[in-house]
Write a protein that holds these residues in place. Sequence first.
Motif, PDB file in Angstrom:
ATOM      1  N   PRO A   1       0.836  -1.203   0.000  1.00 22.34           N
ATOM      2  CA  PRO A   1       0.000   0.000   0.000  1.00 22.34           C
ATOM      3  C   PRO A   1       0.872   1.256   0.000  1.00 22.34           C
ATOM      4  CG  PRO A   1      -0.791  -1.585   1.619  1.00 22.34           C
ATOM      5  CD  PRO A   1       0.539  -2.089   1.137  1.00 22.34           C
ATOM      6  N   ARG A   2       0.426   2.300  -0.694  1.00 18.31           N
ATOM      7  CA  ARG A   2       1.253   3.500  -0.849  1.00 18.31           C
ATOM      8  C   ARG A   2       1.620   4.123   0.494  1.00 18.31           C
ATOM      9  NH1 ARG A   2       0.915   9.027  -1.555  1.00 18.31           N
ATOM     10  NH2 ARG A   2      -1.285   9.022  -0.983  1.00 18.31           N
ATOM     11  N   GLU A   3       0.698   4.056   1.468  1.00 18.70           N
ATOM     12  CA  GLU A   3       0.972   4.681   2.759  1.00 18.70           C
ATOM     13  C   GLU A   3       2.062   3.947   3.547  1.00 18.70           C
ATOM     14  OE1 GLU A   3      -2.884   2.236   3.064  1.00 18.70           O
ATOM     15  OE2 GLU A   3      -1.920   3.647   1.668  1.00 18.70           O
ATOM     16  N   GLN A   4       2.382   2.697   3.149  1.00 16.07           N
ATOM     17  CA  GLN A   4       3.458   1.959   3.814  1.00 16.07           C
ATOM     18  C   GLN A   4       4.801   2.120   3.099  1.00 16.07           C
ATOM     19  OE1 GLN A   4       2.634  -2.165   4.707  1.00 16.07           O
ATOM     20  NE2 GLN A   4       0.489  -1.759   5.182  1.00 16.07           N
ATOM     21  N   ALA A   5       4.800   2.800   1.955  1.00 16.97           N
ATOM     22  CA  ALA A   5       6.031   2.982   1.187  1.00 16.97           C
ATOM     23  C   ALA A   5       6.718   4.271   1.617  1.00 16.97           C
ATOM     24  CB  ALA A   5       5.718   3.018  -0.307  1.00 16.97           C
ATOM     25  N   GLY A   6       8.021   4.286   1.484  1.00 17.28           N
ATOM     26  CA  GLY A   6       8.801   5.467   1.848  1.00 17.28           C
ATOM     27  C   GLY A   6      10.256   5.104   2.003  1.00 17.28           C
ATOM     28  N   LEU A   7      11.013   5.976   2.690  1.00 19.36           N
ATOM     29  CA  LEU A   7      12.443   5.758   2.874  1.00 19.36           C
ATOM     30  C   LEU A   7      12.786   5.206   4.252  1.00 19.36           C
ATOM     31  CD1 LEU A   7      13.849   9.009   1.204  1.00 19.36           C
ATOM     32  CD2 LEU A   7      13.958   6.682   0.300  1.00 19.36           C
ATOM     33  N   SER A   8      11.773   5.044   5.113  1.00 16.90           N
ATOM     34  CA  SER A   8      12.057   4.582   6.474  1.00 16.90           C
ATOM     35  C   SER A   8      12.443   3.119   6.520  1.00 16.90           C
ATOM     36  CB  SER A   8      10.831   4.829   7.369  1.00 16.90           C
ATOM     37  OG  SER A   8       9.699   4.139   6.864  1.00 16.90           O
ATOM     38  N   GLU A   9      11.991   2.338   5.537  1.00 15.46           N
ATOM     39  CA  GLU A   9      12.294   0.911   5.500  1.00 15.46           C
ATOM     40  C   GLU A   9      12.323   0.446   4.053  1.00 15.46           C
ATOM     41  OE1 GLU A   9      10.865  -2.763   8.190  1.00 15.46           O
ATOM     42  OE2 GLU A   9       9.303  -2.006   6.874  1.00 15.46           O
ATOM     43  N   SER A  10      13.161  -0.545   3.770  1.00 15.91           N
ATOM     44  CA  SER A  10      13.220  -1.090   2.418  1.00 15.91           C
ATOM     45  C   SER A  10      11.881  -1.720   2.058  1.00 15.91           C
ATOM     46  CB  SER A  10      14.322  -2.153   2.321  1.00 15.91           C
ATOM     47  OG  SER A  10      14.209  -2.886   1.107  1.00 15.91           O
ATOM     48  N   PRO A  11      11.328  -1.409   0.873  1.00 18.07           N
ATOM     49  CA  PRO A  11      10.069  -2.053   0.469  1.00 18.07           C
ATOM     50  C   PRO A  11      10.212  -3.566   0.356  1.00 18.07           C
ATOM     51  CG  PRO A  11      11.059  -0.871  -1.379  1.00 18.07           C
ATOM     52  CD  PRO A  11      11.824  -0.479  -0.153  1.00 18.07           C
ATOM     53  N   PHE A  12      11.419  -4.051   0.138  1.00 15.48           N
ATOM     54  CA  PHE A  12      11.655  -5.499   0.109  1.00 15.48           C
ATOM     55  C   PHE A  12      11.347  -6.095   1.474  1.00 15.48           C
ATOM     56  CE2 PHE A  12      13.561  -4.367  -3.744  1.00 15.48           C
ATOM     57  CZ  PHE A  12      13.989  -5.481  -4.453  1.00 15.48           C
TER      58      PHE A  12
END
Length: 480
Positions: free
Chosen positions: A267-278
Amino acid sequence: MTIPHETPAARNGFRKDMQTRHLVMLAIGGTIGTGLFLASGFTVSQAGPLGAVIAYALGALMIYCVMTCLGELAVQMPETGSFSHYASRFIGPATGYTVAWLYWLSWAVAIGSELLGAGVLMERWIPGVPVWIWAALFGVVVTVNNLFSVRAFAETEFWLSLIKVITVLVFIIVGALAVFGVLGHTDPATTGLANFHREGWFPTGFGSIALALLAVAFAFAGTEVIGIAAGESRNPQRDIPRALRATVVRLVLFFIGTILVICLLLPREQAGLSESPFVTVFSNIGIPYAADVMNFVIITALISAANSGLYAAARMLWSLGDQGQLPRLFARLTRRGTPVNAILFSMLGGVAALMSSIWAADTVYLVLVSIAGFAIVAVWLSIAACQMLFRRAWLRDGGRLEDLGYRVRWYPWAPLGALLSCTLACIGIAFDPQQRIALYVSIPFIALCYAGYYATALYKSRLARHENTEALPAELGERA
């Protein structure tokens, strides 16, 4: 204009130890790094799932146009430090000088940031050890690996890159299984195709794709290292076309496949630079120890990027020494064919960038990062321009297209596409407040490089005239 039988690398003692597999992994290793493992999440949050896929597709098209231009140049003129030589020959020596320094600085900054990132990630397993100690340790390893021999560097980079490639393939396969419900337990409301239109097709606006394209372009940076390594290839007329085709195809599949999986499962709201999306995707699926596995992979990715970055920076510095635009000591090679002084100086640049990232992150380091990001696109612009000028000179001098070892497809649309997309990426920086500083500092830096070149050329000219003036009376006296 004919195909050179002897490259500058051969004349100056570089070892031709690069094989096709080394060239492919060198380019992949320099490209697959934090831009894919970490920044891809930022792209999704900035442009939305569909916007991110479109941005990566456009980025793949742009890198194809640039790389096919580089292929024609590198096969015909396999030169170590190729971009600088091509720009000097077809645009002008001042431009070649500027391109070399821009590219060198971009990798010097990258070396510092990659080493710092690896040190920070080590704290997860061994807390309490200062980050700079880990950065210094990894820096020594990378430096020794580059100093030892080209063969040792190529083999190390091959295996480090292989780890990243395997990780990306596993991620795509596991993600595909999760999308089709074979593996894990996912929420149908926030995964699959529903994730694309859950907030609307373009939740942050269609214009956000243009801004995301800048980050995507920088994620593909490193592919052009193939051109630098061409002079150390055993058979550039055979190896370069193979490596280019294999690299572009693999990178497109890896990047597009990865971003599709991320957009379908994250989900877009869980994406960002705080954690690798992997890590986030693996954790959502229920893969055990996902964080530790990805921590290891990202550390190897950072070391690999620093390794290939030092190689590229040193070869660019060597080219300046070889052309007489820097002291000749930078063009000296060891018996094993490594430019030792260029390597050590480039690592000093990386250490300086590392120190600035620790103590002056909001001032000096921000300026360096801005120049580095802008520099990649500027180098790509020079590659496309040089290919068009080379093709024109080739035909003007009576050359036949059939005699070219590698030929740009869809000419002139491919180089024109590269010029247009790179120019738009540079212009687009002005509309992003976070990246606008790149223009403010890069344009004066480029002007400074041009001024430095002409000042040095003027000094050398005056020095030569002075020496000739002093030598003339002595010569007349001898004749008398």
